[in-house]
Design a protein around this motif. Structure first.
Motif, mmCIF file in Angstrom:
data_model
loop_
_atom_site.group_PDB
_atom_site.id
_atom_site.type_symbol
_atom_site.label_atom_id
_atom_site.label_comp_id
_atom_site.label_asym_id
_atom_site.label_seq_id
_atom_site.Cartn_x
_atom_site.Cartn_y
_atom_site.Cartn_z
ATOM 1 N N LEU A 192 0.826 -1.202 0.000
ATOM 2 C CA LEU A 192 0.000 0.000 0.000
ATOM 3 C C LEU A 192 0.862 1.255 0.000
ATOM 4 O O LEU A 192 0.537 2.250 -0.683
ATOM 5 N N SER A 193 1.943 1.231 0.762
ATOM 6 C CA SER A 193 2.840 2.386 0.774
ATOM 7 C C SER A 193 3.446 2.620 -0.606
ATOM 8 O O SER A 193 3.528 3.766 -1.085
ATOM 9 N N GLN A 194 3.842 1.526 -1.259
ATOM 10 C CA GLN A 194 4.385 1.647 -2.610
ATOM 11 C C GLN A 194 3.329 2.163 -3.578
ATOM 12 O O GLN A 194 3.615 3.008 -4.449
ATOM 13 N N SER A 195 2.110 1.695 -3.418
ATOM 14 C CA SER A 195 1.019 2.161 -4.279
ATOM 15 C C SER A 195 0.747 3.646 -4.061
ATOM 16 O O SER A 195 0.490 4.392 -5.029
ATOM 17 N N ARG A 196 0.788 4.074 -2.808
ATOM 18 C CA ARG A 196 0.582 5.495 -2.521
ATOM 19 C C ARG A 196 1.663 6.340 -3.188
ATOM 20 O O ARG A 196 1.396 7.429 -3.733
#
Length: 242
Positions: A192-196
């Motif tokens: 999720l952090s990478q997606s953000r």
């Protein structure tokens, strides 16, 4: 089962068998072949019981704590039981010798006392022996009951230990499941952090493209306005006339 419990079980079985044989001995004709065979069997059982008693004593010395004291008390009673069995057997043997040769029996057992006195003493000895055997049987029964309760307590403790081990195994599996879930949650959080970060980069690029488009549009509008202004201005109109 511990080695000391094996010895104790063997001893109690032997003593029980000895007492049963001594009880049957009174109904067997003295000096008969069966009587002699029973006497030899009882003597052998007593010898084996004494050997097991010695092994029990050795095992008790290795114990510690309250269990050592409990086994010491029981072993003391076991030695008394063996003595009573030997005394009862000796009484039966003397009685048989007396029936075969009263004079020899008086010389051996009563050391020159009168016949009436010897008979009374012999009767007293038999009574004492019977009382001792009765007490020994009762004590042996109590010891067997205590041994059974001890075995039952040990069985319950072993079952409790097995249940505890199963619970620990379940808890270990649950812990592994929770750890796996936590690792999965961390992996999802990282994704999720990478997606953000990717979304933020995309938004920045969209904003830049939007600003470029606005700039191009404004420049086009300015250019069109400029062209129109030049075309329709008075100076431009004069230059166009011949």
């Amino acid at each position: 089962m511990a080695l000391i419990e094996v010895y104790e079980e063997q001893y109690l079985g032997l003593v029980k068998g000895i007492n049963e044989k001594l009880d049957k001995l009174s109904s067997v004709p003295p000096s008969s072949e069966r009587w002699n065979g029973m006497i030899k069997a009882i003597e052998q059982d007593i010898q084996v019981a004494e050997e097991i008693q010695s092994k029990l004593d050795m095992e008790v010395r290795r114990l510690k704590g309250d269990s050592k004291m409990a086994f010491q008390t029981r072993c003391k009673q076991y030695r008394i039981d063996i003595g009573v069995c030997k005394e009862t057997l000796e009484t039966h043997t003397r009685q048989t010798r007396a029936s075969r040769d009263p004079n020899a029996d008086r010389e051996e057992l009563f050391s020159g006392a009168t016949a009436n006195g010897n008979s009374e003493e012999y009767r007293i000895n038999l009574t004492k022996s019977a009382d001792q055997r009765s007490r020994m049987v009762n004590a042996t029964s109590r010891l067997e009951a205590s041994s059974d309760r001890l075995k039952e307590s040990r069985r319950i403790a072993e079952e409790t230990e097995m249940i505890g081990a199963d619970i620990m195994q379940d808890l270990r599996q649950q812990r592994e499941t929770l750890l796996h879930t936590r690792d999965s949650a961390k992996e999802i959080e990282e994704n999720l952090s990478q997606s953000r970060k990717v979304m933020k980069a995309m938004f920045r690029r969209i904003a830049q493209n939007r600003r470029v488009m606005y700039g191009v549009a404004i420049a086009a509008i300015v250019l069109v306005v400029g062209v129109l202004a030049l075309r329709f201005s008075p100076r431009g109109s004069v230059e166009e006339e011949p």
